[in-house]
Design an enzyme around this catalytic site. Sequence first.
Site, PDB file in Angstrom:
ATOM      1  N   ASN A 146       1.375  -9.920  -1.349  1.00  0.00           N
ATOM      2  CA  ASN A 146      -0.054  -9.189  -0.830  1.00  0.00           C
ATOM      3  C   ASN A 146      -1.387  -9.221  -0.686  1.00  0.00           C
ATOM      4  OD1 ASN A 146       1.470  -6.016   0.432  1.00  0.00           O
ATOM      5  ND2 ASN A 146       1.838  -5.064  -1.485  1.00  0.00           N
ATOM      6  N   CYS A 168       7.706  -6.339   3.606  1.00  0.00           N
ATOM      7  CA  CYS A 168       7.848  -5.342   2.972  1.00  0.00           C
ATOM      8  C   CYS A 168       8.352  -4.039   3.184  1.00  0.00           C
ATOM      9  CB  CYS A 168       6.371  -4.639   4.261  1.00  0.00           C
ATOM     10  SG  CYS A 168       5.823  -3.357   3.029  1.00  0.00           S
ATOM     11  N   ASP A 169       8.331  -3.553   1.192  1.00  0.00           N
ATOM     12  CA  ASP A 169       9.644  -2.669   1.022  1.00  0.00           C
ATOM     13  C   ASP A 169       9.637  -1.843   1.515  1.00  0.00           C
ATOM     14  OD1 ASP A 169       8.086  -1.753  -0.590  1.00  0.00           O
ATOM     15  OD2 ASP A 169       9.404  -2.445  -1.916  1.00  0.00           O
ATOM     16  N   HIS A 198       1.755  -1.507   6.413  1.00  0.00           N
ATOM     17  CA  HIS A 198       0.969  -0.800   5.705  1.00  0.00           C
ATOM     18  C   HIS A 198       0.525   0.521   6.820  1.00  0.00           C
ATOM     19  CE1 HIS A 198       1.258  -2.531   1.621  1.00  0.00           C
ATOM     20  NE2 HIS A 198       2.868  -1.611   2.015  1.00  0.00           N
ATOM     21  N   TYR A 264       1.998   5.497   4.173  1.00  0.00           N
ATOM     22  CA  TYR A 264       0.507   4.417   3.912  1.00  0.00           C
ATOM     23  C   TYR A 264      -0.954   5.285   4.674  1.00  0.00           C
ATOM     24  CZ  TYR A 264       1.888   1.238   0.067  1.00  0.00           C
ATOM     25  OH  TYR A 264       2.275   0.881  -1.172  1.00  0.00           O
TER      26      TYR A 264
END
Length: 439
Positions: A146, A168-169, A198, A264
């Site tokens: 990140n 990204c998970d 995000h 997010y």
Amino acid sequence: PFILSIAGGGSTYTPGIVKSLMVRLEDFPLAEIRLYDIDGERQAIIAPVVEKVIRDHSQSIKFTVTTDPEVAFSGAHFVFAQMRVGQYKMREQDEKIPLRHGVVGQETCGPGGLAYGLRTILPMVELCDLVERHAHRKAWIVNYSNPAAIVAEGVRRLRPNARVLNICDMPVAAMRNMGAILGVDRHKLEVDYFGLNHFGWFTRVLVDGEDRLPELRRHIAKFGLLTEDAAQTDPQHSDPSWVKTWRNIKPIMDHFPDYLPNPYLQYYLMPNDIVGHQDPDYTRANEVMDGREKKLFAAAAEYQRTGILPDAFHVGVHGAFIVDVACSLAFDLRQRHLVIVENKGAIANLPYDAMVEVPAYITSEGPEPIRMGAAPLFQQTLLMQQLASEQLLVEATIEGSYEKALQAFTLNRTVPTMQHAKAILDEMIEANRDYWPRL
Ligand code: G6P
Ligand code: MN
């Protein structure tokens, strides 16, 4: 069988990733696993746990632990990257400095993410160079490091030909929760999604050809993006903070028809609400240091003492997803996964070369983004502003430009005024003296 290196071997995520690899050995055969970290001491604590996880499944896989990049990457076929530059101590700063100014304190969203980006872009480029120098010619780096959006843009600018796939998970974790709500395995879902990392929206959730998104929206309006009892199959995302995060997407969905937001987006669309509930003296970094990290270190110590390994690490979508993606890269499976990729028209009204997050077919030569159409004006505008913030941050890093860093902070939606941006940036420069390029 492959040689796989994990860069950031000392991460609390390493045992979970390795466990995920062990249950998939038939799909993704391994000759060797290498742990690489610049913090040899920390890695030495985690390594015996990892070795035990391997040995419970295989006697033949070679296991190497090193701080030497040549040893780590020579001939490697895959590198899983998960570096955390400055570790949790700096995450704490990323979260606490903005909060002192009444601004969201989060590791990837808002000023915290920008600060983390300034720390990570150049080390990530260095990692690309080390892998290019030592690893197999066709090696892939699958990158969880990140802030993924900014790291992806930095690598695109500085090493456009590097074989890096940024992932990204969070979208897949959202899909796991959708699956739990709908009572189907997440692998059965085929989703459409568009945005930046995000920072995006699901627009369709197909199960056997039927769009279940309306049903999901009705569920979320009552319970958030969680099953009614908040039961999760995954320990990482089921602690109280995460439950709150999943629940809290209701307000950012309610007033916008059709789509389903990435959780997010709450940091950008209702920052006051978030700040009102954050404790400036005890942030998520503190929770993780006192929780996940302590628990794993304690388990490592207990294992050394007793030879019995307590089950203290997280196995779930985080590990499973990176293995899924690696399999598709390795064997040209062309599976459809949500990843961070150069746009190339996938979102018709965003720049062609923007690093976006969309579904893509994962081939052995990399991701082929799938067309998601044009973003509506509201989303397009939000995306353009966020993109500009991220791109200016990358330019600030490359050029050592204070002015561009200030512009990046000012354009971030979590930051109300330029004065806030400047005050936070100036404090962050101090806190990041050992990490940032000179601005
Ligand atoms: C999700 C995100 C990651 C982020 C992590 C933080 O998994 O996709 O980008 O690093 O959450 O989780 P934590 O439990 O450390 O707060
Ligand atoms: Mn993420």
